[in-house]
Write an enzyme that holds these catalytic residues in place. Structure first.
Site, short mmCIF file in Angstrom:
data_model
loop_
_atom_site.label_atom_id
_atom_site.label_comp_id
_atom_site.label_asym_id
_atom_site.label_seq_id
_atom_site.Cartn_x
_atom_site.Cartn_y
_atom_site.Cartn_z
N ASP A 469 0.83 -1.21 0.00
CA ASP A 469 0.00 0.00 0.00
C ASP A 469 0.87 1.26 0.00
O ASP A 469 2.07 1.23 0.32
CB ASP A 469 -0.90 -0.03 1.25
CG ASP A 469 -2.23 0.66 1.02
OD1 ASP A 469 -2.33 1.48 0.09
OD2 ASP A 469 -3.18 0.40 1.79
N ASP A 537 -10.81 1.90 -3.32
CA ASP A 537 -11.37 1.60 -1.99
C ASP A 537 -12.88 1.58 -2.03
O ASP A 537 -13.53 1.17 -1.07
CB ASP A 537 -10.91 2.67 -0.98
CG ASP A 537 -9.56 2.33 -0.38
OD1 ASP A 537 -9.07 1.21 -0.62
OD2 ASP A 537 -8.99 3.18 0.33
C1 GLA Z 1 -5.79 1.91 2.30
C2 GLA Z 1 -6.22 0.77 1.40
C3 GLA Z 1 -7.30 -0.04 2.08
C4 GLA Z 1 -6.79 -0.55 3.41
C5 GLA Z 1 -6.31 0.61 4.26
C6 GLA Z 1 -5.64 0.13 5.51
O1 GLA Z 1 -6.82 2.84 2.43
O2 GLA Z 1 -6.64 1.24 0.16
O3 GLA Z 1 -7.70 -1.12 1.27
O4 GLA Z 1 -5.74 -1.46 3.17
O5 GLA Z 1 -5.39 1.42 3.55
O6 GLA Z 1 -5.19 1.17 6.27
#
Ligand code: GLA
Length: 787
Positions: A469, A537
């Site tokens: 990420d 997301d």
């Molecule tokens: C980001 C990602 C999510 C999740 C969060 C965790 O927003 O896109 O899918 O993994 O971080 O903090």
């Protein structure tokens, strides 16, 4: 194929041709588009007359640069459109009088130093130019014939004896001899990534790109130009992309004489790179494609290109596992017991990979701390990662893990011991985003630290998947290790690419999924290291139709992570049917991201059936050729709708998504024209058996039940937990030409009355899937004279 024939240079793919020819000291672009039989005098720009205030380069050309299509335009010599390169020489001067030296075909590809590149190109051509002041430019083209893709990039070398500062070095310049195009960009923001924005070009400049330090959800580097009349399945369309993950610039300029110049490359804002004598600078590869099959043709060219020449390693064409991710099920609030309960249920449903998301390390119970401290939180996971991993393996699940390596929380051990490793400008307190700072990847010791840390993590437990990420944009850019701060953005990206190369290279069997707050770094650079990306997301089914439709413009389903999440959805609070959420997510790499232990028995059997269906057709969903049949951005008869179709390469199998957004009541459903089938074969068309929650009928239930019940009462909920209604069934055979020309005539939609075999009960945000298989016998050959 590359052909050098006197002054003519031909680059030809299966269906496209890119032709150029020497014109005095210049290299003129003659044609890029459909493959033709080139003829230099016929293709040359005719410029005998000269107009009004034209500037004429003495001795070289009878008329002005502004009238020509050029491969590399001299800077400061009368082509007043912006060019690829801007340089400042030691004497302060800035004119670059590029002169074409010649073309050379290379046996080997010439990958850019320190940057990812496409692989498996057929042939490479280098056009070399020099300036009087001692700067050399090489334009490097590589062909991918079966994908109708040509990549282009620029390599600069200081051939003089004094330093030269490069202020702008873009990767590609494409001059087109007309300006009647519609430009489509793919813009958005967090949770609504890559929405196509189409507008006809007008005279002047359209400039877009990103300044965020990542390719960004604000504007993807993929864009397209379509000629008038071009649509989804016909007409001439150009597609452009860039193999790069940092800030980028795209620019489309229509000059005064009816031409269009398309530029793309690294964002030049705040950029400068001084080349000492003999030094060289490589730019990222730009990707160009052209199709006469409309925007759909461009997408399929790019999908093939991504699958065959961008994604690499053992996972490139391997079917991807169905996963369960605990993020929206638990957020930071979990322990081993809770995870294992989720995992046990997931296994029963058919899930193959369990992904532990954020919150497993340091004291990270919220997003305010601990990034950088990847030591397991033993309160949450007393047996450590290895303990959890082995327990998951014992259940028959592979183990996947979330990390965010490029970041550091100010509240972390890593920051306390190395505050200087966080990017910040001396004397200015750095801006925070999600309570975190960016690590300075210009520093070799930070790169080495991350490589060591990640390799050790991967070796410490049976980890088979990593979600990598990156949750903030870059600000306060400065690195004390750089003598020239204008290098920051490119050096930082080169540092990241080195880390990715080392970590993914030493763990080829691990499946890496890139993520950046969802789709904030959805680009070809990342896909050179990680075979898939978390698309957004936003897991709302209808929003996903838009996001996946837009993303599919330039990227195939095999790289899009798509999850079924809870309803009401956590990003939009919108309610959608469980079956619709699956139908949309199935056109990508399927995952579930909800608390499966809380599903009702009826929902569990629905999910188990979904996963079984997906596994049966996984290759087709992930790698089939995609046709977009109806756009969620264009309201049509019957309300908002979205339809996609994937077809196997041999055209014997296909899957069709037929989805609705907000419906219009009592409206007919026009036939849905399919695409990509064999017109001469017969297909069996079958709807996927789906289920409807009885509560979707609300108080209408009382109109059909023999006794009156409280439809929001316990009795109805208890019944709904155990029992769901069947959707209508459709099953018939029809010829490919019928399905593509007359279209799929679906059963009528529910309009206030009738729940029976002949009615498709489709409330807002619902969907159907159809599966097509070719029958073994071909139809008789068409009669002579029949088209
Ligand atoms: C980001 C990602 C999510 C999740 C969060 C965790 O927003 O896109 O899918 O993994 O971080 O903090």
């Amino acid at each position: 194929m590359i052909r050098l024939d006197g002054d003519l240079i031909c680059l030809e793919t299966d269906h496209t041709g890119y032709y150029m020819a020497r014109r005095g000291a210049l290299l003129e672009t003659l044609h890029y588009g459909t493959k033709i039989q080139p003829d230099v005098p016929a293709l040359r720009e005719k410029t005998g007359a000269g107009y009004g205030t034209d500037v004429v380069v003495a001795g070289a050309e009878p008329d002005s640069l502004l009238h020509l299509c050029l491969e590399l335009t001299p800077d400061g010599r009368g082509d007043f459109r912006m060019g690829m390169v801007s340089a400042r020489f030691a004497d302060g001067s800035t004119v670059c009088d590029w002169a074409f030296c010649g073309a050379e075909q290379k046996e080997e590809p010439l990958p850019p130093a320190g940057l990812p590149a496409a692989w498996g190109g057929a042939e490479t051509l280098v056009n070399t130019f020099t300036t009087t002041k001692g700067l050399e430019a090489q334009l490097i083209y590589t062909l991918y014939p079966a994908c109708d893709v040509i990549t282009r990039r620029l390599r600069l070398r200081n051939t003089g004896d004094a330093p030269v500062t490069i202020l702008r070095c873009l990767s590609s310049q494409l001059d087109l001899p007309r300006r009647e195009y519609t430009l489509t960009t793919f813009t958005g923001a967090w949770a609504r990534e890559r929405r196509p924005q189409a507008a006809p070009l007008t005279e002047g400049v359209r400039e877009f790109g990103s300044r965020t330090g990542n390719s960004s959800h604000y504007c993807n580097p993929f864009f397209q130009l379509a000629e008038p009349g071009a649509g989804e399945d016909s007409g001439r369309v150009y597609g452009f992309n860039l193999i790069y993950s940092g800030s980028h610039l795209e620019r489309v300029e229509t000059g005064p004489y009816g031409k269009t110049r398309v530029l793309s490359g690294i964002q030049p804002e705040h950029f400068s790179w001084t080349l000492a004598p003999g030094e060289m600078l490589d730019t990222p590869e730009a990707v160009l494609t052209f199709s006469r099959q409309g925007t759909g043709g461009v997408s399929r060219n790019l999908h093939r290109f991504v699958q065959r020449h961008i994604v690499r390693g053992p996972w490139a064409d391997r079917p991807r596992p169905v996963l369960l991710n605990n993020w929206e099920a638990t957020y930071f609030d979990f322990n081993e017991g809770k995870l294992l309960r989720l995992a046990k249920e997931a296994k029963k449903l058919g899930i193959e990979l369990f992904v532990l998301d954020d919150g497993w390390f340091g004291k990270r119970d919220s997003d305010t701390c601990s990034l950088g401290d990847y030591t397991v939180n033993s309160k949450k996971l007393p047996g450590g990662l290895a303990g959890l991993g082995h327990k998951l393996n014992d259940l028959g699940l592979a183990f996947g893990l979330w990390v965010e390596p490029e970041m550091v929380s100010p509240d972390s051990e890593l920051y306390r011991s190395h505050p200087d490793w966080a990017v910040q400008t001396p004397g200015i307190s750095p801006a925070l985003s999600r309570h975190q700072l960016v690590l300075d990847l210009c520093r070799p010791e930070v790169q080495d630290y991350l490589i060591g840390q990640l390799n050790a993590l991967l070796d410490s437990a049976p980890i088979r998947y990593i979600k990598w990420d990156m949750n903030r944009h870059m600000t306060d850019c400065y690195s004390p290790v750089l003598a020239e701060q204008g290098r920051f953005s490119l050096c930082w990206m080169q540092g990241l690419y080195r880390v990715l190369e080392q970590v993914t290279g030493s763990h080829p069997e691990v499946l890496f999924e890139s993520c950046a707050s969802g789709g904030n770094r959805f680009d070809l650079g990342m896909l050179c290291y990680m075979p898939q990306i978390w698309t957004s997301d936003d897991t709302d089914a209808w929003e996903r139709m838009k996001i996946q439709s837009g993303t599919s413009g330039g990227y195939p389903q095999s790289v899009m992570g798509c999850h079924v999440a809870a309803s009401p959805n956590h990003q939009t609070l919108r309610t959608s049917q469980l079956e619709a959420r699956f139908d949309v997510a199935a056109f990508g790499i399927l995952g579930y991201e909800l608390d499966v232990t809380r599903l009702s028995p009826a929902e569990k059997s629905v999910v188990a059936a979904q996963i079984a269906f997906y596994k049966q057709h996984r290759k087709l969903f992930q790698f089939g050729q995609l046709y977009r049949l109806a756009s969620p951005f264009v309201p049509a008869a019957g309300g908002e709708s979205c339809a996609w179709m994937v077809v196997s390469d041999d055209k014997t199998e296909a899957l069709v998504l037929d989805a609705v957004g907000r419906i219009e009541p009592n409206s007919e459903t026009p036939p849905l024209r399919l695409a990509g089938l064999d017109p001469n074969r017969r297909y069996r068309v079958e709807s996927r058996a789906q289920k409807i929650d009885i509560r979707d009928f609300g108080t209408l239930l009382n109109a059909v039940l023999p006794v009156s019940v409280n439809t929001s009462g316990l009795l109805v909920h208890a019944a709904a937990d155990r029992y769901m209604l069947d959707t209508e069934k459709e099953s018939y055979t029809a010829a490919g030409d019928l399905l593509m020309e007359a279209g799929l005539r679906r059963k009528a939609r529910f309009a206030g009355t009738g729940y029976n075999e002949e009615v498709r009960v489709m409330p807002d945000y619902s969907a159907r899937l159809y599966y097509l298989t070719a029958l073994p016998d071909a139809l008789p050959a068409p009669e002579p004279g029949r088209p």
